[in-house]
Design a protein around this motif. Sequence first.
Motif, PDB file in Angstrom:
ATOM      1  N   LEU A 158      48.454  47.821  46.466  1.00  0.00           N
ATOM      2  CA  LEU A 158      47.253  47.082  46.059  1.00  0.00           C
ATOM      3  C   LEU A 158      46.628  46.114  47.115  1.00  0.00           C
ATOM      4  O   LEU A 158      45.649  45.993  47.559  1.00  0.00           O
ATOM      5  N   TYR A 159      47.866  45.718  47.754  1.00  0.00           N
ATOM      6  CA  TYR A 159      47.450  44.481  48.812  1.00  0.00           C
ATOM      7  C   TYR A 159      46.870  45.114  50.040  1.00  0.00           C
ATOM      8  O   TYR A 159      45.918  44.733  50.461  1.00  0.00           O
ATOM      9  N   SER A 160      47.572  46.235  50.316  1.00  0.00           N
ATOM     10  CA  SER A 160      46.997  47.046  51.534  1.00  0.00           C
ATOM     11  C   SER A 160      45.388  47.649  51.294  1.00  0.00           C
ATOM     12  O   SER A 160      44.716  47.530  52.032  1.00  0.00           O
ATOM     13  N   ASN A 176      39.632  33.435  53.062  1.00  0.00           N
ATOM     14  CA  ASN A 176      40.960  33.339  53.326  1.00  0.00           C
ATOM     15  C   ASN A 176      41.892  33.347  52.152  1.00  0.00           C
ATOM     16  O   ASN A 176      43.017  34.020  52.079  1.00  0.00           O
ATOM     17  N   ALA A 177      41.235  33.150  50.987  1.00  0.00           N
ATOM     18  CA  ALA A 177      42.247  33.067  49.612  1.00  0.00           C
ATOM     19  C   ALA A 177      42.979  34.542  49.375  1.00  0.00           C
ATOM     20  O   ALA A 177      42.293  35.413  49.630  1.00  0.00           O
ATOM     21  N   GLY A 178      44.214  34.365  49.042  1.00  0.00           N
ATOM     22  CA  GLY A 178      45.015  35.881  48.982  1.00  0.00           C
ATOM     23  C   GLY A 178      46.060  35.684  48.204  1.00  0.00           C
ATOM     24  O   GLY A 178      46.854  34.694  48.307  1.00  0.00           O
ATOM     25  N   ILE A 179      46.498  36.998  47.597  1.00  0.00           N
ATOM     26  CA  ILE A 179      47.907  36.875  46.979  1.00  0.00           C
ATOM     27  C   ILE A 179      48.619  38.148  47.410  1.00  0.00           C
ATOM     28  O   ILE A 179      47.699  39.085  47.742  1.00  0.00           O
ATOM     29  N   VAL A 199      52.751  38.954  60.882  1.00  0.00           N
ATOM     30  CA  VAL A 199      53.574  38.286  59.889  1.00  0.00           C
ATOM     31  C   VAL A 199      53.688  36.956  60.296  1.00  0.00           C
ATOM     32  O   VAL A 199      53.852  36.332  61.361  1.00  0.00           O
ATOM     33  N   ILE A 200      53.214  35.831  59.095  1.00  0.00           N
ATOM     34  CA  ILE A 200      53.013  34.503  59.562  1.00  0.00           C
ATOM     35  C   ILE A 200      53.970  33.849  58.377  1.00  0.00           C
ATOM     36  O   ILE A 200      53.886  34.254  57.341  1.00  0.00           O
ATOM     37  N   ASN A 201      54.681  32.785  59.039  1.00  0.00           N
ATOM     38  CA  ASN A 201      55.681  31.862  58.249  1.00  0.00           C
ATOM     39  C   ASN A 201      54.775  31.175  57.086  1.00  0.00           C
ATOM     40  O   ASN A 201      54.519  29.829  57.301  1.00  0.00           O
ATOM     41  N   THR A 202      54.471  31.799  56.024  1.00  0.00           N
ATOM     42  CA  THR A 202      54.030  30.992  54.786  1.00  0.00           C
ATOM     43  C   THR A 202      54.786  31.437  53.366  1.00  0.00           C
ATOM     44  O   THR A 202      55.515  32.503  53.541  1.00  0.00           O
ATOM     45  N   ASN A 203      54.434  30.911  52.444  1.00  0.00           N
ATOM     46  CA  ASN A 203      55.068  31.011  51.225  1.00  0.00           C
ATOM     47  C   ASN A 203      54.840  32.630  51.024  1.00  0.00           C
ATOM     48  O   ASN A 203      55.640  33.094  50.051  1.00  0.00           O
ATOM     49  N   LYS A 245      38.018  22.445  43.720  1.00  0.00           N
ATOM     50  CA  LYS A 245      38.897  23.336  42.926  1.00  0.00           C
ATOM     51  C   LYS A 245      38.004  24.735  42.587  1.00  0.00           C
ATOM     52  O   LYS A 245      36.912  24.358  41.848  1.00  0.00           O
ATOM     53  N   ALA A 246      38.353  26.014  42.716  1.00  0.00           N
ATOM     54  CA  ALA A 246      37.608  27.127  42.114  1.00  0.00           C
ATOM     55  C   ALA A 246      38.476  28.410  42.158  1.00  0.00           C
ATOM     56  O   ALA A 246      39.180  28.555  43.410  1.00  0.00           O
ATOM     57  N   ASP A 247      38.432  29.185  41.176  1.00  0.00           N
ATOM     58  CA  ASP A 247      39.063  30.250  41.300  1.00  0.00           C
ATOM     59  C   ASP A 247      38.068  31.093  41.796  1.00  0.00           C
ATOM     60  O   ASP A 247      37.126  31.829  41.273  1.00  0.00           O
ATOM     61  N   VAL A 248      38.354  31.550  43.079  1.00  0.00           N
ATOM     62  CA  VAL A 248      37.403  32.286  43.742  1.00  0.00           C
ATOM     63  C   VAL A 248      37.450  33.689  43.294  1.00  0.00           C
ATOM     64  O   VAL A 248      36.511  34.682  43.869  1.00  0.00           O
ATOM     65  N   SER A 249      38.212  34.127  42.398  1.00  0.00           N
ATOM     66  CA  SER A 249      38.370  35.723  41.996  1.00  0.00           C
ATOM     67  C   SER A 249      37.109  35.667  40.610  1.00  0.00           C
ATOM     68  O   SER A 249      37.096  36.776  40.057  1.00  0.00           O
ATOM     69  N   LYS A 250      36.424  34.670  40.399  1.00  0.00           N
ATOM     70  CA  LYS A 250      35.593  34.717  39.369  1.00  0.00           C
ATOM     71  C   LYS A 250      34.150  34.085  39.958  1.00  0.00           C
ATOM     72  O   LYS A 250      34.073  33.041  40.588  1.00  0.00           O
TER      73      LYS A 250
HETATM   74  P1  NDP Z   1      49.772  31.156  50.920  1.00  0.00           P
HETATM   75  O1  NDP Z   1      50.447  31.925  49.885  1.00  0.00           O
HETATM   76  O2  NDP Z   1      50.620  30.478  51.605  1.00  0.00           O
HETATM   77  O3  NDP Z   1      48.306  30.691  50.590  1.00  0.00           O
HETATM   78  C1  NDP Z   1      47.377  31.411  49.784  1.00  0.00           C
HETATM   79  C2  NDP Z   1      46.185  30.453  49.444  1.00  0.00           C
HETATM   80  O4  NDP Z   1      45.502  31.286  48.690  1.00  0.00           O
HETATM   81  C3  NDP Z   1      46.654  29.237  48.701  1.00  0.00           C
HETATM   82  O5  NDP Z   1      46.074  28.126  49.394  1.00  0.00           O
HETATM   83  C4  NDP Z   1      46.062  29.352  47.377  1.00  0.00           C
HETATM   84  O6  NDP Z   1      45.469  28.230  46.736  1.00  0.00           O
HETATM   85  C5  NDP Z   1      44.983  30.507  47.644  1.00  0.00           C
HETATM   86  N1  NDP Z   1      44.583  31.239  46.585  1.00  0.00           N
HETATM   87  C6  NDP Z   1      45.313  32.263  45.930  1.00  0.00           C
HETATM   88  N2  NDP Z   1      44.561  32.664  44.843  1.00  0.00           N
HETATM   89  C7  NDP Z   1      43.576  31.947  44.922  1.00  0.00           C
HETATM   90  C8  NDP Z   1      42.338  31.957  43.763  1.00  0.00           C
HETATM   91  N3  NDP Z   1      42.060  32.680  42.834  1.00  0.00           N
HETATM   92  N4  NDP Z   1      41.393  31.039  44.245  1.00  0.00           N
HETATM   93  C9  NDP Z   1      41.550  30.312  44.984  1.00  0.00           C
HETATM   94  N5  NDP Z   1      42.429  30.152  46.054  1.00  0.00           N
HETATM   95  C10 NDP Z   1      43.206  31.035  45.936  1.00  0.00           C
HETATM   96  O7  NDP Z   1      49.322  32.563  51.859  1.00  0.00           O
HETATM   97  P2  NDP Z   1      48.933  32.496  53.314  1.00  0.00           P
HETATM   98  O8  NDP Z   1      48.294  31.372  53.901  1.00  0.00           O
HETATM   99  O9  NDP Z   1      49.995  33.412  54.206  1.00  0.00           O
HETATM  100  O10 NDP Z   1      47.674  33.776  53.289  1.00  0.00           O
HETATM  101  C11 NDP Z   1      46.208  33.585  53.469  1.00  0.00           C
HETATM  102  C12 NDP Z   1      45.674  34.730  53.902  1.00  0.00           C
HETATM  103  O11 NDP Z   1      45.956  35.199  54.869  1.00  0.00           O
HETATM  104  C13 NDP Z   1      45.717  35.575  52.435  1.00  0.00           C
HETATM  105  O12 NDP Z   1      44.347  36.305  52.447  1.00  0.00           O
HETATM  106  C14 NDP Z   1      46.766  36.672  53.144  1.00  0.00           C
HETATM  107  O13 NDP Z   1      46.582  37.883  52.766  1.00  0.00           O
HETATM  108  C15 NDP Z   1      46.336  36.795  54.658  1.00  0.00           C
HETATM  109  N6  NDP Z   1      47.435  37.032  55.478  1.00  0.00           N
HETATM  110  C16 NDP Z   1      48.664  36.390  55.443  1.00  0.00           C
HETATM  111  C17 NDP Z   1      49.796  36.834  56.315  1.00  0.00           C
HETATM  112  C18 NDP Z   1      51.233  36.249  56.429  1.00  0.00           C
HETATM  113  O14 NDP Z   1      52.194  36.779  56.871  1.00  0.00           O
HETATM  114  N7  NDP Z   1      51.242  35.131  55.684  1.00  0.00           N
HETATM  115  C19 NDP Z   1      49.595  38.309  57.047  1.00  0.00           C
HETATM  116  C20 NDP Z   1      48.262  38.787  57.083  1.00  0.00           C
HETATM  117  C21 NDP Z   1      47.454  38.127  56.284  1.00  0.00           C
HETATM  118  P3  NDP Z   1      46.039  27.558  45.471  1.00  0.00           P
HETATM  119  O15 NDP Z   1      47.718  27.490  45.544  1.00  0.00           O
HETATM  120  O16 NDP Z   1      45.531  26.236  45.454  1.00  0.00           O
HETATM  121  O17 NDP Z   1      45.948  28.495  44.319  1.00  0.00           O
END
Ligand code: NDP
Length: 221
Positions: free
Chosen positions: A148-150, A84-87, A181-185, A55-60
Amino acid sequence: MKKIVIITGASRGIGRQIAKTLVNEGFQVIANYYNSEDKAIELQKELDNNIDIFKADVSKRENVRALVKYTLNKYGRIDVLINNAGISEYKMFTDETDEDWDRVINTNLYSAFAMCQEVTPNMVHNKSGCIINISSIWGIVGSSLEVLYSLSKAGMDGLTKALAKELAPSNIRVNSIAPGVINTNMNKNLSEKELRDLEEEIPLRKNWNARRYIKMRKMAN
Ligand code: NDP
């Protein structure tokens, strides 16, 4: 000897699938998560404990340090880092706040900067390593309502290109992968129209079928 790989944000979505694939390929994976502990534990069970979770908040910075320190103490080296972590964030540009800037940029871009800084001393010492940054097509072409995302993803590509040059003499590769575009949350808030519009932009209509995705989403709700 197993290759040691850290994947940030591996509890869900793309990171989770990369983790599963690499475990099945024989890598020792350290799967980072932050909010979704239940999902991370579920993944560990699914893979018969052949994966480490952390477990780690990788923004810190302190959390990033803890993740890397944990890995080095336990496994002695890091062969691969996958940032890979992203929002995502959908907002009118004029509504974006400094807090939004901090949240999106720190999670998507600073995390990669800090992770790279913390792992490179070990990789340079080993004269070997591979860093993969998961950026996005929106970092290349830009997305309306996602400034911001872009921006964060374009920054990630800049980081990748500069660092690739700096670390090449140490035999370390740095690359970006920019998925479409990938089918994720992450895409759960897109409307049916937006999903169809996205499909229109893919000439071969491969890998992204809006109708199938909309159906799957309805079934899940
Ligand atoms: P999801 O929302 O399905 O998953 C995001 C993941 O990032 C989760 O496991 C979440 O962990 C983790 N995460 C978010 N914030 C933090 C944090 N502060 N510290 C650690 N982990 C964190 O997104 P995707 O799987 O779709 O996206 C993954 C990557 O791919 C991202 O960088 C996204 O920008 C990129 N991407 C996605 C696309 C898409 O269409 N889906 C297209 C292009 C790029 P937890 O829930 O445990 O916090």
